[in-house]
Design a protein around this motif. Structure first.
Motif, PDB file in Angstrom:
ATOM      1  N   GLU A 230     -11.570  -4.943   2.853  1.00  0.00           N
ATOM      2  CA  GLU A 230     -10.765  -4.529   5.054  1.00  0.00           C
ATOM      3  C   GLU A 230     -11.610  -4.198   5.862  1.00  0.00           C
ATOM      4  O   GLU A 230     -11.791  -4.993   7.198  1.00  0.00           O
ATOM      5  CB  GLU A 230      -9.782  -3.281   4.943  1.00  0.00           C
ATOM      6  CG  GLU A 230      -8.211  -3.542   4.237  1.00  0.00           C
ATOM      7  CD  GLU A 230      -7.137  -4.796   4.801  1.00  0.00           C
ATOM      8  OE1 GLU A 230      -6.621  -4.407   6.032  1.00  0.00           O
ATOM      9  OE2 GLU A 230      -7.309  -5.635   4.620  1.00  0.00           O
TER      10      GLU A 230
ATOM     11  N   ARG B  28       0.555  -0.975   0.233  1.00  0.00           N
ATOM     12  CA  ARG B  28      -0.137  -0.184  -0.227  1.00  0.00           C
ATOM     13  C   ARG B  28       0.977   1.354   0.143  1.00  0.00           C
ATOM     14  O   ARG B  28       0.747   2.282  -1.355  1.00  0.00           O
ATOM     15  CB  ARG B  28      -0.964   0.408   1.501  1.00  0.00           C
ATOM     16  CG  ARG B  28      -1.969  -0.676   1.176  1.00  0.00           C
ATOM     17  CD  ARG B  28      -2.948  -0.708   2.324  1.00  0.00           C
ATOM     18  NE  ARG B  28      -4.045  -1.790   2.547  1.00  0.00           N
ATOM     19  CZ  ARG B  28      -4.554  -2.838   2.833  1.00  0.00           C
ATOM     20  NH1 ARG B  28      -3.652  -3.435   3.795  1.00  0.00           N
ATOM     21  NH2 ARG B  28      -4.761  -4.215   2.920  1.00  0.00           N
TER      22      ARG B  28
ATOM     23  N   ARG C   8      -5.705 -12.240   6.578  1.00  0.00           N
ATOM     24  CA  ARG C   8      -6.543 -12.603   8.035  1.00  0.00           C
ATOM     25  C   ARG C   8      -7.022 -14.124   7.709  1.00  0.00           C
ATOM     26  O   ARG C   8      -7.774 -14.373   7.433  1.00  0.00           O
ATOM     27  CB  ARG C   8      -7.499 -11.714   6.845  1.00  0.00           C
ATOM     28  CG  ARG C   8      -7.133 -10.316   7.140  1.00  0.00           C
ATOM     29  CD  ARG C   8      -8.418  -9.321   6.328  1.00  0.00           C
ATOM     30  NE  ARG C   8      -9.380  -9.393   6.691  1.00  0.00           N
ATOM     31  CZ  ARG C   8     -10.536  -8.991   6.589  1.00  0.00           C
ATOM     32  NH1 ARG C   8     -10.281  -7.997   5.178  1.00  0.00           N
ATOM     33  NH2 ARG C   8     -11.859  -8.911   6.705  1.00  0.00           N
TER      34      ARG C   8
ATOM     35  N   LEU D 181      -4.476  -5.729  -2.069  1.00  0.00           N
ATOM     36  CA  LEU D 181      -5.104  -6.478  -1.383  1.00  0.00           C
ATOM     37  C   LEU D 181      -5.407  -8.410  -0.652  1.00  0.00           C
ATOM     38  O   LEU D 181      -5.414  -8.894  -0.806  1.00  0.00           O
ATOM     39  CB  LEU D 181      -6.063  -5.948  -2.203  1.00  0.00           C
ATOM     40  CG  LEU D 181      -7.491  -6.933  -2.662  1.00  0.00           C
ATOM     41  CD1 LEU D 181      -8.331  -5.905  -3.548  1.00  0.00           C
ATOM     42  CD2 LEU D 181      -8.028  -8.459  -3.574  1.00  0.00           C
TER      43      LEU D 181
ATOM     44  N   ASP E 201      -9.965  -2.188  -1.801  1.00  0.00           N
ATOM     45  CA  ASP E 201      -9.165  -2.754  -1.001  1.00  0.00           C
ATOM     46  C   ASP E 201      -9.831  -2.335   0.246  1.00  0.00           C
ATOM     47  O   ASP E 201      -9.725  -3.221   1.325  1.00  0.00           O
ATOM     48  CB  ASP E 201      -7.637  -2.255  -1.455  1.00  0.00           C
ATOM     49  CG  ASP E 201      -6.881  -2.906  -0.224  1.00  0.00           C
ATOM     50  OD1 ASP E 201      -7.001  -3.817   0.492  1.00  0.00           O
ATOM     51  OD2 ASP E 201      -6.045  -1.537   0.148  1.00  0.00           O
ATOM     52  N   ASP E 202      -9.771  -1.295   0.508  1.00  0.00           N
ATOM     53  CA  ASP E 202     -10.396  -0.604   1.999  1.00  0.00           C
ATOM     54  C   ASP E 202     -11.468  -0.941   1.740  1.00  0.00           C
ATOM     55  O   ASP E 202     -12.417  -1.335   3.180  1.00  0.00           O
ATOM     56  CB  ASP E 202     -10.539   1.154   1.925  1.00  0.00           C
ATOM     57  CG  ASP E 202      -9.783   1.927   1.555  1.00  0.00           C
ATOM     58  OD1 ASP E 202      -8.646   1.640   1.959  1.00  0.00           O
ATOM     59  OD2 ASP E 202      -9.911   2.742   1.118  1.00  0.00           O
TER      60      ASP E 202
ATOM     61  N   SER F 163      -3.551  -8.935   1.700  1.00  0.00           N
ATOM     62  CA  SER F 163      -3.599  -8.706   2.788  1.00  0.00           C
ATOM     63  C   SER F 163      -4.572  -9.726   3.356  1.00  0.00           C
ATOM     64  O   SER F 163      -4.949 -10.213   4.215  1.00  0.00           O
ATOM     65  CB  SER F 163      -4.930  -7.681   3.494  1.00  0.00           C
ATOM     66  OG  SER F 163      -6.014  -7.163   3.535  1.00  0.00           O
TER      67      SER F 163
END
Length: 225
Positions: free
Chosen positions: A198, A106, A136, A129, A194-195, A132
């Protein structure tokens, strides 16, 4: 000086050229099955002709030679993308020589965006993305994963973002492996996705939950009557 007309091979010579050219292993491996069938049917037809007027052939030898030359050219055109190592290149998300954490991708994306390098920014934001999702444990770490595979696998836990994932994967491939020129709008769309991912909690299938995962739900005991 007028250019001389091209010399067309006779039927027998053209047959020999075609047989030698198309018998090469790379053509057999690269050409689709229907091309092989078409070629076999054409050879069967040629076997009924000897290219000579005395034998009562209704097709002149130069015409037969021209047709065979066209078929060879078509086979080369069809097989060329499959014979080209670059065309067969797997469109991997991550570069094999080194991978970064999601935050590093990022940061690199933001740096590229600030400098107006929108293509680099979009590519790194997509990689962020994916990384992440791996962190997770939504995605298993898988070397060689492609953008299309990412979109397919993330569309299950993030069903509401399936269309945006497909567009993002297509954008990544078009920029990273094609000739698409990115702009600020492309980067904003990728950063927004991406946000959004998240902030979302993935919907996990019961069979995909591991005992050590925070979303794991132990099986409930059966209630006996």
């Amino acid at each position: 000086m007028a250019a001389e007309p091209p010399v067309l091979p006779g039927a027998e010579e053209a047959r020999r050229w075609a047989a030698e050219e198309l018998s090469q292993p790379e053509y057999r491996d690269a050409a689709p099955g229907w091309v092989e069938t078409l070629w076999e049917n054409f050879l069967d037809w040629l076997s009924t002709l000897d290219g000579s007027a005395d034998a009562g052939s209704t097709v002149p030898s130069p015409v037969i030679g021209l047709v065979i030359a066209v078929i060879i050219a078509a086979a080369v055109i069809i097989a060329k993308p499959r014979l080209n190592p670059k065309a067969r290149q797997v469109k991997e998300v991550f570069e094999p020589e080194g991978e970064l954490a999601a935050g590093e991708y990022r940061l690199r994306a933001e740096t590229s965006a600030a400098a107006g390098r929108w293509g680099d920014a979009v590519v790194d934001r997509f990689r962020a993305l994916v990384r992440s999702a791996e962190d997770r444990t939504i995605l298993d770490t898988q070397p060689g994963r492609t953008a299309d595979e990412v979109a397919r696998d993330l569309a299950l836990p993030f069903s509401t973002e399936g269309q945006r994932l497909d567009r993002a994967a297509g954008m990544f491939d078009a920029i990273r492996y094609g000739n698409k020129t990115a702009d600020a709008g492309d980067y904003r769309a990728m950063a927004s996705l991406d946000d959004a991912l998240e902030a979302l909690k993935p919907v996990r299938r019961p069979g995909n939950r591991d005992e050590g995962h925070p979303d794991y739900e132990p099986p409930r005991p059966a209630v006996l009557p």
